[in-house]
Design an enzyme around this catalytic site. Structure first.
Site, PDB file in Angstrom:
ATOM      1  N   ASN A  91     -61.851  79.954   1.488  1.00 49.62           N
ATOM      2  CA  ASN A  91     -61.358  81.239   1.980  1.00 49.62           C
ATOM      3  C   ASN A  91     -62.386  82.358   1.917  1.00 49.62           C
ATOM      4  O   ASN A  91     -62.342  83.282   2.731  1.00 49.62           O
ATOM      5  CB  ASN A  91     -60.112  81.640   1.176  1.00 49.62           C
ATOM      6  CG  ASN A  91     -59.731  83.084   1.418  1.00 49.62           C
ATOM      7  OD1 ASN A  91     -59.243  83.452   2.486  1.00 49.62           O
ATOM      8  ND2 ASN A  91     -59.980  83.934   0.424  1.00 49.62           N
ATOM      9  N   SER A 142     -61.344  82.482  11.746  1.00 45.19           N
ATOM     10  CA  SER A 142     -60.902  83.745  12.347  1.00 45.19           C
ATOM     11  C   SER A 142     -60.668  83.530  13.829  1.00 45.19           C
ATOM     12  O   SER A 142     -61.239  82.611  14.438  1.00 45.19           O
ATOM     13  CB  SER A 142     -61.970  84.832  12.148  1.00 45.19           C
ATOM     14  OG  SER A 142     -61.677  85.986  12.915  1.00 45.19           O
ATOM     15  N   TYR A 155     -70.704  87.974  12.728  1.00 43.03           N
ATOM     16  CA  TYR A 155     -69.423  87.494  12.219  1.00 43.03           C
ATOM     17  C   TYR A 155     -68.803  86.482  13.176  1.00 43.03           C
ATOM     18  O   TYR A 155     -68.360  85.409  12.757  1.00 43.03           O
ATOM     19  CB  TYR A 155     -68.478  88.678  12.001  1.00 43.03           C
ATOM     20  CG  TYR A 155     -67.128  88.286  11.447  1.00 43.03           C
ATOM     21  CD1 TYR A 155     -66.994  87.861  10.133  1.00 43.03           C
ATOM     22  CD2 TYR A 155     -65.983  88.357  12.242  1.00 43.03           C
ATOM     23  CE1 TYR A 155     -65.752  87.498   9.616  1.00 43.03           C
ATOM     24  CE2 TYR A 155     -64.740  88.002  11.734  1.00 43.03           C
ATOM     25  CZ  TYR A 155     -64.626  87.573  10.422  1.00 43.03           C
ATOM     26  OH  TYR A 155     -63.400  87.213   9.918  1.00 43.03           O
ATOM     27  N   SER A 158     -70.657  83.265  12.974  1.00 43.45           N
ATOM     28  CA  SER A 158     -70.412  82.529  11.732  1.00 43.45           C
ATOM     29  C   SER A 158     -69.063  81.820  11.768  1.00 43.45           C
ATOM     30  O   SER A 158     -68.934  80.687  11.291  1.00 43.45           O
ATOM     31  CB  SER A 158     -70.490  83.479  10.528  1.00 43.45           C
ATOM     32  OG  SER A 158     -69.370  84.350  10.462  1.00 43.45           O
ATOM     33  N   LYS A 159     -68.054  82.459  12.346  1.00 38.48           N
ATOM     34  CA  LYS A 159     -66.734  81.842  12.378  1.00 38.48           C
ATOM     35  C   LYS A 159     -66.657  80.723  13.428  1.00 38.48           C
ATOM     36  O   LYS A 159     -65.913  79.758  13.238  1.00 38.48           O
ATOM     37  CB  LYS A 159     -65.661  82.906  12.625  1.00 38.48           C
ATOM     38  CG  LYS A 159     -65.477  83.843  11.432  1.00 38.48           C
ATOM     39  CD  LYS A 159     -65.127  83.091  10.149  1.00 38.48           C
ATOM     40  CE  LYS A 159     -64.797  84.017   9.009  1.00 38.48           C
ATOM     41  NZ  LYS A 159     -64.427  83.294   7.760  1.00 38.48           N
TER      42      LYS A 159
END
Length: 257
Positions: A91, A142, A155, A158-159
């Protein structure tokens, strides 16, 4: 008690989705190993957990996941304490704003080291133990991994890497009866965006805007993501692997008109 007797390691458990997941899984009978950087906040989470007589008190282990020695210690101490591992919930993660015009390599490395590299490392260490228990992994990705958005380039990248990691490792471990899935939240009311640089005024505008960017007309709550994580972690999801499941109020399905 869907997770009775199961040992679950949750990273980033001191706040937000991780904390909500810890509380929810405690109600389902799980034996918890909770990892985070702030022991005071971890203890606050423990106070909210529902522990039955047959459950041990959650085991707490602090550390910085971008530190390889800490990551190894988090996994090793969990195994030493409980003797096994059934579920790994990856997480922990961070978000920062930045486009190709104003980002930096330092930001790129920071996002990927936290959101991808540390997850890769911890999962790699956990796999031999998960094979023994025919356990599973739930990654917290995400909607940014499924859809493209401006202003959060590193971001989003990365997701999307987390989602590809989920699918590839699911295929690699399927023959060993280890399942790997991810949940892909939309905007959820936590401190994630504040830590990413939004001041209070900007954050409130961000939440208000979420009423338009999510089909259900609101941002989500951590508990709603926690319930999806619990489902994937349980035997109720025994025939699901390699899935990236949006928990985003329909945001992934929306297109501008």
């Amino acid at each position: 008690m869907a997770l009775q007797g199961k040992v679950v390691l949750i990273t980033g458990a001191s706040s937000g989705i991780g904390a909500a997941t810890a509380v929810h899984l405690s109600k389902l009978g799980a034996s918890l190993s909770l990892s985070g950087r702030n022991v005071e906040n971890l203890n606050k989470v423990v106070d909210q957990c529902v522990i039955s007589q047959s459950q041990p008190k959650p085991f707490l282990v602090t550390g910085e996941l971008t530190n390889e020695a800490d990551t190894k210690r988090i996994l090793d101490s969990t195994i030493q304490h409980f003797g096994k591992l059934d579920v790994l919930v990856n997480n922990a993660g961070i978000v920062e704003t930045g486009s190709i015009e104003n980002t930096s390599l330092e930001q790129f490395d920071r996002l990927f080291n936290t959101n991808v590299r540390s997850l890769y490392h911890l999962t790699m260490l956990a796999v031999p133990h998960l094979i023994k228990t025919q356990g599973n992994v739930v990654n917290v990705s995400s909607v940014n991994g499924l859809r493209s958005f401006t202003g959060v380039l590193s971001y989003c990248m990365s997701k999307s890497a987390v989602d590809q990691f989920t699918r590839c490792v699911a295929l690699e471990l399927a023959s060993k009866k280890v399942r790997v899935n991810s949940v892909n939240p939309g905007v959820v009311v936590t401190n994630l965006q504040r830590r990413g640089g939004l001041d209070e005024e900007a954050y409130q505008k961000f939440l208000e805007r979420s009423k338009e960017t999510h089909a259900l007309g609101r941002p989500g709550q951590p508990e709603e993501v926690a319930r999806a994580i619990a489902f994937l972690a349980s035997d109720d999801a025994s025939f699901i692997t390699g899935a990236t499941i949006p928990v985003d109020g329909g945001r992934h399905a929306m297109c501008p008109r």
